[in-house]
Design a protein around this motif. Sequence first.
Motif, mmCIF file in Angstrom:
data_model
loop_
_atom_site.group_PDB
_atom_site.id
_atom_site.type_symbol
_atom_site.label_atom_id
_atom_site.label_comp_id
_atom_site.label_asym_id
_atom_site.label_seq_id
_atom_site.Cartn_x
_atom_site.Cartn_y
_atom_site.Cartn_z
ATOM 1 N N SER A 49 5.793 12.431 2.410
ATOM 2 C CA SER A 49 4.563 11.657 2.270
ATOM 3 C C SER A 49 4.722 10.269 2.891
ATOM 4 C CB SER A 49 4.195 11.536 0.787
ATOM 5 O OG SER A 49 3.017 10.799 0.623
ATOM 6 N N ALA A 50 5.874 9.656 2.686
ATOM 7 C CA ALA A 50 6.127 8.341 3.267
ATOM 8 C C ALA A 50 6.192 8.426 4.793
ATOM 9 C CB ALA A 50 7.422 7.747 2.713
ATOM 10 N N LYS A 51 6.818 9.465 5.328
ATOM 11 C CA LYS A 51 6.859 9.642 6.791
ATOM 12 C C LYS A 51 5.455 9.814 7.359
ATOM 13 C CE LYS A 51 11.337 11.726 7.818
ATOM 14 N NZ LYS A 51 11.995 12.910 8.370
ATOM 15 N N ASP A 52 4.643 10.630 6.692
ATOM 16 C CA ASP A 52 3.264 10.833 7.136
ATOM 17 C C ASP A 52 2.481 9.522 7.108
ATOM 18 O OD1 ASP A 52 3.795 13.517 7.505
ATOM 19 O OD2 ASP A 52 2.841 14.146 5.624
ATOM 20 N N TRP A 53 2.651 8.752 6.037
ATOM 21 C CA TRP A 53 1.953 7.480 5.913
ATOM 22 C C TRP A 53 2.393 6.528 7.032
ATOM 23 C CZ3 TRP A 53 2.473 2.310 5.452
ATOM 24 C CH2 TRP A 53 1.386 1.577 4.957
ATOM 25 N N LEU A 54 3.693 6.466 7.299
ATOM 26 C CA LEU A 54 4.176 5.604 8.380
ATOM 27 C C LEU A 54 3.617 6.047 9.732
ATOM 28 C CD1 LEU A 54 7.907 5.070 7.343
ATOM 29 C CD2 LEU A 54 6.077 3.378 7.294
ATOM 30 N N ALA A 94 0.829 -1.206 0.000
ATOM 31 C CA ALA A 94 0.000 0.000 0.000
ATOM 32 C C ALA A 94 0.867 1.261 0.000
ATOM 33 C CB ALA A 94 -0.935 0.000 1.202
ATOM 34 N N LEU A 95 1.924 1.269 0.793
ATOM 35 C CA LEU A 95 2.821 2.426 0.824
ATOM 36 C C LEU A 95 3.516 2.599 -0.516
ATOM 37 C CD1 LEU A 95 4.364 4.750 2.114
ATOM 38 C CD2 LEU A 95 5.909 3.070 3.153
ATOM 39 N N GLU A 133 1.872 6.381 -7.119
ATOM 40 C CA GLU A 133 0.746 7.185 -7.595
ATOM 41 C C GLU A 133 1.029 8.675 -7.403
ATOM 42 O OE1 GLU A 133 -3.563 7.923 -5.758
ATOM 43 O OE2 GLU A 133 -3.271 5.867 -6.458
ATOM 44 N N GLU A 134 1.574 9.020 -6.253
ATOM 45 C CA GLU A 134 1.881 10.423 -5.988
ATOM 46 C C GLU A 134 2.950 10.939 -6.942
ATOM 47 O OE1 GLU A 134 2.971 13.332 -2.244
ATOM 48 O OE2 GLU A 134 2.406 11.260 -1.880
ATOM 49 N N ALA A 135 3.983 10.146 -7.195
ATOM 50 C CA ALA A 135 5.040 10.557 -8.122
ATOM 51 C C ALA A 135 4.482 10.730 -9.533
ATOM 52 C CB ALA A 135 6.174 9.542 -8.111
ATOM 53 N N ALA A 136 3.599 9.832 -9.946
ATOM 54 C CA ALA A 136 3.015 9.925 -11.283
ATOM 55 C C ALA A 136 2.109 11.145 -11.417
ATOM 56 C CB ALA A 136 2.231 8.652 -11.600
ATOM 57 N N SER A 137 1.445 11.522 -10.340
ATOM 58 C CA SER A 137 0.548 12.675 -10.402
ATOM 59 C C SER A 137 1.301 14.000 -10.432
ATOM 60 C CB SER A 137 -0.419 12.658 -9.215
ATOM 61 O OG SER A 137 0.255 12.998 -8.022
ATOM 62 N N MET A 138 2.576 13.980 -10.138
ATOM 63 C CA MET A 138 3.362 15.220 -10.081
ATOM 64 C C MET A 138 4.475 15.238 -11.124
ATOM 65 S SD MET A 138 3.523 15.629 -5.947
ATOM 66 C CE MET A 138 4.061 17.329 -5.939
ATOM 67 N N LEU A 139 4.251 14.605 -12.252
ATOM 68 C CA LEU A 139 5.261 14.592 -13.314
ATOM 69 C C LEU A 139 5.644 16.013 -13.697
ATOM 70 C CD1 LEU A 139 4.179 11.746 -15.755
ATOM 71 C CD2 LEU A 139 6.132 11.795 -14.207
ATOM 72 N N GLY A 140 6.921 16.209 -13.926
ATOM 73 C CA GLY A 140 7.421 17.518 -14.307
ATOM 74 C C GLY A 140 7.816 18.387 -13.120
ATOM 75 N N MET A 191 9.623 18.719 -9.114
ATOM 76 C CA MET A 191 10.632 18.133 -8.238
ATOM 77 C C MET A 191 9.911 17.512 -7.038
ATOM 78 S SD MET A 191 13.152 18.726 -9.981
ATOM 79 C CE MET A 191 14.641 19.583 -10.283
ATOM 80 N N VAL A 192 9.914 16.198 -6.937
ATOM 81 C CA VAL A 192 9.066 15.530 -5.942
ATOM 82 C C VAL A 192 9.834 14.717 -4.903
ATOM 83 C CG1 VAL A 192 7.110 15.369 -7.517
ATOM 84 C CG2 VAL A 192 8.737 13.483 -7.388
ATOM 85 N N LEU A 193 11.136 14.704 -4.942
ATOM 86 C CA LEU A 193 11.878 13.828 -4.034
ATOM 87 C C LEU A 193 11.563 14.140 -2.573
ATOM 88 C CD1 LEU A 193 15.374 13.737 -5.820
ATOM 89 C CD2 LEU A 193 13.431 12.179 -6.085
ATOM 90 N N GLY A 194 11.633 15.390 -2.182
ATOM 91 C CA GLY A 194 11.331 15.774 -0.806
ATOM 92 C C GLY A 194 9.885 15.481 -0.449
ATOM 93 N N GLN A 195 8.967 15.728 -1.385
ATOM 94 C CA GLN A 195 7.554 15.447 -1.156
ATOM 95 C C GLN A 195 7.332 13.955 -0.919
ATOM 96 O OE1 GLN A 195 4.860 17.247 -0.648
ATOM 97 N NE2 GLN A 195 3.540 15.459 -0.600
ATOM 98 N N LEU A 196 8.024 13.109 -1.652
ATOM 99 C CA LEU A 196 7.866 11.659 -1.474
ATOM 100 C C LEU A 196 8.401 11.206 -0.118
ATOM 101 C CD1 LEU A 196 8.725 10.382 -5.054
ATOM 102 C CD2 LEU A 196 6.469 10.583 -3.992
ATOM 103 N N PHE A 197 9.523 11.769 0.325
ATOM 104 C CA PHE A 197 10.034 11.433 1.656
ATOM 105 C C PHE A 197 9.032 11.841 2.735
ATOM 106 C CE2 PHE A 197 14.504 11.636 -0.189
ATOM 107 C CZ PHE A 197 14.723 10.268 -0.082
#
Length: 171
Positions: free
Chosen positions: A105-110, A81-82, A88-95, A97-103
Amino acid sequence: MLSCNEDVALEIEALEATYGEELTTDESGVSMLLRPLVDAPNDAYVQCELRLGVAGTAYPQQSPSIQLQDAKGLGTCRFAALEARLREEAASMLGEMVLGQLFESAKDWLTEHNWPAGPCIFCLEGLHTSSSSSSSHSSRQQPTGSLQQATDDLPQQQQQQQQQYRRLPCF
């Protein structure tokens, strides 16, 4: 160090400034060991390493490669699920800079999913109880009669000591 375009290099530099030694960079991307945001380290039941690969991709026009490694406490369903949420989040933000957002988002999910995988070792019931669903333990009756009176008769100090211990769902 990572060989990439100037924008990606600036993003990685910003991540290094934000996360410091928590962030690891190498020739293929960046990674970080992620834990839930909790008050005490003993309250973290889950963790994983998130590896985001940008080398050899057209990042940010393409999503970075996403790998979860060394997951602890998640179980296979939450792990999948994570991973799906991050993809999905990375695909929705194509174009972008999402690296920090993904980190983050993963912390929030955890943090939202911070409970041990598997059942209680005593009663074999699930350890996670959601506030939106009623637990099978809520139907259990509270002590009554002489047991309740005996609890009420305990000195205040003993009652406080008993409250310091965490209760398993089966007790």
